[in-house]
Design an enzyme around this catalytic site. Structure first.
Site, short mmCIF file in Angstrom:
data_model
loop_
_atom_site.label_atom_id
_atom_site.label_comp_id
_atom_site.label_asym_id
_atom_site.label_seq_id
_atom_site.Cartn_x
_atom_site.Cartn_y
_atom_site.Cartn_z
N HIS A 85 0.85 -1.19 0.00
CA HIS A 85 0.00 0.00 0.00
C HIS A 85 0.88 1.24 0.00
CE1 HIS A 85 -3.92 -1.91 1.75
NE2 HIS A 85 -3.35 -2.69 0.84
N GLU A 87 0.89 3.93 1.74
CA GLU A 87 1.34 4.40 3.05
C GLU A 87 2.52 3.59 3.56
OE1 GLU A 87 -1.81 3.57 2.06
OE2 GLU A 87 -3.27 4.34 3.52
N CYS A 115 -6.37 2.06 5.88
CA CYS A 115 -6.95 0.78 6.31
C CYS A 115 -6.30 0.39 7.64
CB CYS A 115 -6.68 -0.29 5.25
SG CYS A 115 -4.94 -0.77 5.12
N CYS A 118 -2.41 -0.14 7.42
CA CYS A 118 -1.65 1.11 7.28
C CYS A 118 -1.75 1.97 8.54
CB CYS A 118 -2.13 1.87 6.05
SG CYS A 118 -1.75 0.97 4.53
#
Length: 187
Positions: A85, A87, A115, A118
């Site tokens: 992801h 992040e 999410c 993260c």
């Protein structure tokens, strides 16, 4: 009251304190908003690049002392890695550049509410601030589904501001998933 979708441009939780402008000492509230918006625009640029590569268009930048020190977009498809992801990739890059895991003097800007994975990484990295654009009613952990970033039992809670350029950030995600549905790539 039902929660609005992340793409509606509305804040999903009316009781959730997300505006942290009063805590930004170096700028007035309007200056702080302008700064946050500029860095979200930088993250949006990365998200749009990800969309061209058929990745879910989420971008993130990390800022320290007024300078972007890391930036990334989702790479789950390219890397075949569910943890790739934006992040997490940006956190790894910032930690590498600073040669330390604590990012307690940094702000992470991301186009969509983080999410659980993260948000957990942001807490563990001791991120000073987290600023995001669109709300995620299905997976967001900064107030939509839950609030891991400000959970009272955790040892670190970053300052959080959500809904920055919410409509622009939401539109990028909406456009991506509409294109996916129209091409038959989503069920």
């Amino acid at each position: 009251m039902p929660r609005a979708s992340s793409r509606s441009g509305k804040r999903p939780s009316p009781h959730l304190p997300v505006n942290s402008d009063q805590k930004v000492a170096a700028f007035g509230a309007s200056d702080a908003r302008a700064v946050d918006e500029q860095y979200i625009r930088n993250a949006l640029d990365l998200a749009r690049e990800a969309m061209k590569r058929n990745e879910v268009p989420i971008g993130a930048v990390i800022v320290r002392d007024g300078a972007i020190i890391a930036g990334a977009a989702n790479r789950t498809v390219r890397d075949q890695d569910p943890t790739a992801h934006a992040e997490l990739l940006a956190i790894r890059e910032a930690s590498s550049k600073l040669d330390r895991w604590r990012l307690d003097d940094c702000t992470l800007y991301v186009t969509v509410e983080p999410c659980a994975m993260c948000a957990g990484a942001m807490v563990l990295a001791r991120m000073k601030r987290v600023v995001f654009g669109a709300w995620d009613a299905k997976a967001g952990m900064a107030g939509s589904v839950g609030d891991l970033l400000r959970h009272p039992r955790l040892n670190h809670r970053p300052e959080v501001r959500g809904g920055v350029l919410v409509q622009e950030c939401g539109r990028v995600i909406e456009d991506f998933f509409a294109a996916q549905r129209n091409s038959g790539q989503l069920g």
